[in-house]
Design an enzyme around this catalytic site. Structure first.
Site, mmCIF file in Angstrom:
data_model
loop_
_atom_site.group_PDB
_atom_site.id
_atom_site.type_symbol
_atom_site.label_atom_id
_atom_site.label_comp_id
_atom_site.label_asym_id
_atom_site.label_seq_id
_atom_site.Cartn_x
_atom_site.Cartn_y
_atom_site.Cartn_z
ATOM 1 C CG ASP A 1 -8.986 15.042 2.903
ATOM 2 O OD1 ASP A 1 -8.726 14.047 3.606
ATOM 3 O OD2 ASP A 1 -8.736 15.097 1.685
ATOM 4 C CG ASN B 1 -13.951 7.429 7.132
ATOM 5 O OD1 ASN B 1 -14.397 8.485 7.583
ATOM 6 N ND2 ASN B 1 -13.157 7.409 6.071
ATOM 7 C CD1 TRP B 2 -18.613 2.207 8.602
ATOM 8 C CD2 TRP B 2 -17.567 1.680 10.489
ATOM 9 N NE1 TRP B 2 -19.337 2.750 9.653
ATOM 10 C CE2 TRP B 2 -18.719 2.432 10.812
ATOM 11 C CE3 TRP B 2 -16.738 1.232 11.527
ATOM 12 C CZ2 TRP B 2 -19.066 2.746 12.131
ATOM 13 C CZ3 TRP B 2 -17.083 1.549 12.839
ATOM 14 C CH2 TRP B 2 -18.226 2.290 13.125
#
Length: 252
Positions: free
Chosen positions: A17, A65-66
């Site tokens: 991250d 994440n899409w």
């Protein structure tokens, strides 16, 4: 540095991250942060090999994440494709098996060919495994496992009266992979974001303030050294825990 401890370390999982924030702090586009993050993966894989880690699992792309902007998603897929093409030789040279957890079949076609090629060319390796979470979400994993188990019951392959965790975990994406001993998250966030929720029931957690593009060898070894200092009880008392022989991290 050769940290030692009584905890055997077989599997480390990492939530990589902070790529976007790393880029923003430097006035760079977000994709540059992702590019630098991908470059850092190679370094961490190398350290994992040096310390003879059996399993390294990296959270690369989540089902959530899409929801990101289409151009960012496209760039991430480009980086994934590039990573697979550039690193397959290293995986083969170091005898590392590539494994994917998630729903990779939903990824773009241009990623499918290099992904399948890498999976096929490394399938015979058994000593070390790189697990890449692609289009992964823990809740999605559980739902897929429940569906698969229910289908097995319908077909007479499973008896629900015999259901226990060892039976059910064989329907997870991670079947055959030991649970993570240590889960690392970079960037200073203190949550695990729908990642390996079932598998990390007893994992040790390490939260680093360092953004992923700068999370290097010394940071990785520091996390492992922290793990080696802890006492893992698995619900037992300290007196009940039997400590195996110290497991040394290879010279690094």
């Amino acid at each position: 540095m050769s940290p030692k401890g009584h905890n055997r370390l077989r599997h480390v999982a990492i939530i990589m991250d902070g790529n976007g924030r790393w880029a923003r702090q430097r006035g760079l586009p977000r994709i540059e942060g992702h590019r630098r993050g991908v470059e850092n993966v190679r370094q961490i894989i190398q350290v994992a090999r040096e310390i003879e880690l059996e399993h390294l699992t990296l959270f690369a792309f989540s089902v959530e994440n899409w929801q990101r902007p289409p151009d960012e998603i496209a760039s991430l897929m480009d980086l994934l494709e590039l990573f697979l093409k550039r690193n397959i030789k290293d995986l083969i040279k170091n005898e590392v098996r590539l494994n994917v957890i998630g729903r990779p079949e939903e990824l773009p076609d241009r990623v499918q060919k290099p992904l399948h090629k890498a999976l096929e060319q490394t399938a015979h390796f058994t000593e070390r495994q790189l697990n890449v979470a692609l289009n992964y979400g823990s809740r999605t994993e559980v739902l897929d496992a429940v569906r698969a188990y229910a289908e097995a019951v319908r077909e007479g392959k499973e008896d629900p009266r015999n259901l226990d965790w060892p039976h059910f975990e064989n329907y997870l994406y991670t079947r055959g992979v030991p649970d993570p001993d240590l889960l690392i998250r970079t960037s200073g966030e203190s949550r695990i974001s729908n990642f390996l929720l079932m598998q990390c029931a007893y994992s040790e957690l390490f939260f680093s303030p360092v953004f992923w593009p700068e999370f290097g060898r010394e940071h990785f070894l520091k996390a492992i050294e922290s793990y080696q200092q802890r006492e893992r009880r698995f619900g037992k008392t300290g007196e009940q825990v039997q400590h195996p022989t110290d497991h040394a991290i290879a010279n690094s």
